[in-house]
Each structure stands twice: as C-alpha cells, then as structure tokens.
Design a protein around this motif. Structure first.
Motif, PDB file in Angstrom:
ATOM      1  N   ASN A   8       0.848  -1.195   0.000  1.00 18.01           N
ATOM      2  CA  ASN A   8       0.000   0.000   0.000  1.00 18.01           C
ATOM      3  C   ASN A   8       0.878   1.238   0.000  1.00 18.01           C
ATOM      4  O   ASN A   8       1.834   1.331   0.775  1.00 18.01           O
ATOM      5  N   ILE A   9       0.542   2.199  -0.866  1.00 16.28           N
ATOM      6  CA  ILE A   9       1.297   3.442  -0.964  1.00 16.28           C
ATOM      7  C   ILE A   9       0.361   4.612  -0.665  1.00 16.28           C
ATOM      8  O   ILE A   9      -0.699   4.732  -1.286  1.00 16.28           O
ATOM      9  N   LEU A  10       0.762   5.440   0.295  1.00 18.63           N
ATOM     10  CA  LEU A  10       0.045   6.687   0.566  1.00 18.63           C
ATOM     11  C   LEU A  10       0.562   7.735  -0.407  1.00 18.63           C
ATOM     12  O   LEU A  10       1.771   7.893  -0.560  1.00 18.63           O
ATOM     13  N   ILE A  11      -0.326   8.450  -1.060  1.00 20.55           N
ATOM     14  CA  ILE A  11       0.055   9.516  -1.984  1.00 20.55           C
ATOM     15  C   ILE A  11      -0.425  10.843  -1.405  1.00 20.55           C
ATOM     16  O   ILE A  11      -1.584  10.965  -0.992  1.00 20.55           O
ATOM     17  N   LYS A  12       0.470  11.808  -1.378  1.00 17.29           N
ATOM     18  CA  LYS A  12       0.136  13.133  -0.859  1.00 17.29           C
ATOM     19  C   LYS A  12       0.651  14.184  -1.834  1.00 17.29           C
ATOM     20  O   LYS A  12       1.752  14.055  -2.366  1.00 17.29           O
ATOM     21  N   LYS A  13      -0.159  15.204  -2.084  1.00 10.49           N
ATOM     22  CA  LYS A  13       0.270  16.303  -2.935  1.00 10.49           C
ATOM     23  C   LYS A  13       0.739  17.444  -2.036  1.00 10.49           C
ATOM     24  O   LYS A  13       0.065  17.801  -1.071  1.00 10.49           O
ATOM     25  N   ASP A  14       1.897  17.983  -2.361  1.00  9.16           N
ATOM     26  CA  ASP A  14       2.450  19.109  -1.614  1.00  9.16           C
ATOM     27  C   ASP A  14       2.927  20.135  -2.629  1.00  9.16           C
ATOM     28  O   ASP A  14       3.945  19.935  -3.283  1.00  9.16           O
ATOM     29  N   PHE A  19       4.045  12.990  -3.419  1.00  5.42           N
ATOM     30  CA  PHE A  19       4.952  12.168  -2.643  1.00  5.42           C
ATOM     31  C   PHE A  19       4.261  10.856  -2.295  1.00  5.42           C
ATOM     32  O   PHE A  19       3.077  10.844  -1.993  1.00  5.42           O
ATOM     33  N   GLY A  20       5.013   9.758  -2.332  1.00  5.78           N
ATOM     34  CA  GLY A  20       4.476   8.451  -1.989  1.00  5.78           C
ATOM     35  C   GLY A  20       5.266   7.832  -0.861  1.00  5.78           C
ATOM     36  O   GLY A  20       6.478   8.031  -0.760  1.00  5.78           O
ATOM     37  N   GLN A  21       4.580   7.086   0.011  1.00 12.61           N
ATOM     38  CA  GLN A  21       5.246   6.348   1.076  1.00 12.61           C
ATOM     39  C   GLN A  21       4.548   5.012   1.241  1.00 12.61           C
ATOM     40  O   GLN A  21       3.321   4.940   1.328  1.00 12.61           O
ATOM     41  N   CYS A  22       5.349   3.957   1.281  1.00 12.15           N
ATOM     42  CA  CYS A  22       4.820   2.613   1.461  1.00 12.15           C
ATOM     43  C   CYS A  22       4.427   2.412   2.918  1.00 12.15           C
ATOM     44  O   CYS A  22       5.208   2.709   3.820  1.00 12.15           O
ATOM     45  N   ILE A  23       3.226   1.906   3.163  1.00 15.52           N
ATOM     46  CA  ILE A  23       2.749   1.652   4.527  1.00 15.52           C
ATOM     47  C   ILE A  23       3.551   0.529   5.178  1.00 15.52           C
ATOM     48  O   ILE A  23       3.961   0.640   6.322  1.00 15.52           O
ATOM     49  N   ARG A  29      10.125   5.537  -0.002  1.00 11.38           N
ATOM     50  CA  ARG A  29       9.425   6.769  -0.363  1.00 11.38           C
ATOM     51  C   ARG A  29       9.795   7.173  -1.778  1.00 11.38           C
ATOM     52  O   ARG A  29      10.896   6.903  -2.240  1.00 11.38           O
ATOM     53  N   GLY A  30       8.873   7.844  -2.447  1.00 17.78           N
ATOM     54  CA  GLY A  30       9.126   8.315  -3.798  1.00 17.78           C
ATOM     55  C   GLY A  30       8.446   9.653  -4.036  1.00 17.78           C
ATOM     56  O   GLY A  30       7.697  10.130  -3.194  1.00 17.78           O
ATOM     57  N   GLU A  37       3.942   9.200 -11.555  1.00 11.61           N
ATOM     58  CA  GLU A  37       5.396   9.254 -11.349  1.00 11.61           C
ATOM     59  C   GLU A  37       5.740   8.948  -9.894  1.00 11.61           C
ATOM     60  O   GLU A  37       6.713   8.230  -9.623  1.00 11.61           O
ATOM     61  N   ALA A  38       4.960   9.474  -8.957  1.00 13.81           N
ATOM     62  CA  ALA A  38       5.220   9.222  -7.538  1.00 13.81           C
ATOM     63  C   ALA A  38       5.041   7.737  -7.207  1.00 13.81           C
ATOM     64  O   ALA A  38       5.829   7.164  -6.460  1.00 13.81           O
ATOM     65  N   ILE A  39       4.030   7.113  -7.792  1.00 23.61           N
ATOM     66  CA  ILE A  39       3.798   5.681  -7.566  1.00 23.61           C
ATOM     67  C   ILE A  39       4.942   4.860  -8.136  1.00 23.61           C
ATOM     68  O   ILE A  39       5.472   3.959  -7.475  1.00 23.61           O
TER      69      ILE A  39
END
Length: 67
Positions: A8-14, A19-23, A29-30, A37-39
């Motif tokens: 699972n990847i959390l996607i956040k826009k800043d 930005f992506g982070q694996c749970i 992180r990406g 692209e973030a995924i």
C-alpha cells in the motif's frame, strides 16, 4: 527471488509535487510531478528496500514478536 505481494502506498500532494510512502516499508518513499510518477518512484524504492532487507536477513538473526 522473493514472492510477489501487494504493498500500500500513501500519496500526498504538496504544492506542485506528489509524494508516496509505502505503509508496509515506511523507508520506501518516492516523488514525482504526477501521481503516476510518484507511484512508480515509490515502487522502485520498495524494490530497493526489499533487496536491502533480504541481504540483512542473511547476516542477522530474525526474531518474530507478537504485540
């Protein structure tokens, strides 16, 4: 090669970037200009982290705990 599994990847826009982070592997992180692209960048980070963790398993003792 290790077995395939889902992550699972959390996607956040800043601002303009995503930005992506694996749970399951928080160190993975990406980022990117788009969600896609973030995924993809986070998927690369997951693969890199998995490889590192596999190499550590071979030289360390693994202990499983229940909390």
């Amino acid at each position: 090669m290790s077995e395939k599994r889902d992550y699972n990847i959390l996607i956040k826009k800043d601002g303009k970037f995503y930005f992506g982070q694996c749970i399951e592997i928080p160190q993975a992180r990406g980022q990117g200009n788009t969600k896609t692209e973030a995924i993809e960048d986070t998927k690369k980070a997951i693969k890199l982290c998995k490889s590192y963790l596999e190499s550590k398993k071979k030289s360390s003792k693994l202990v499983t705990v229940s909390i």
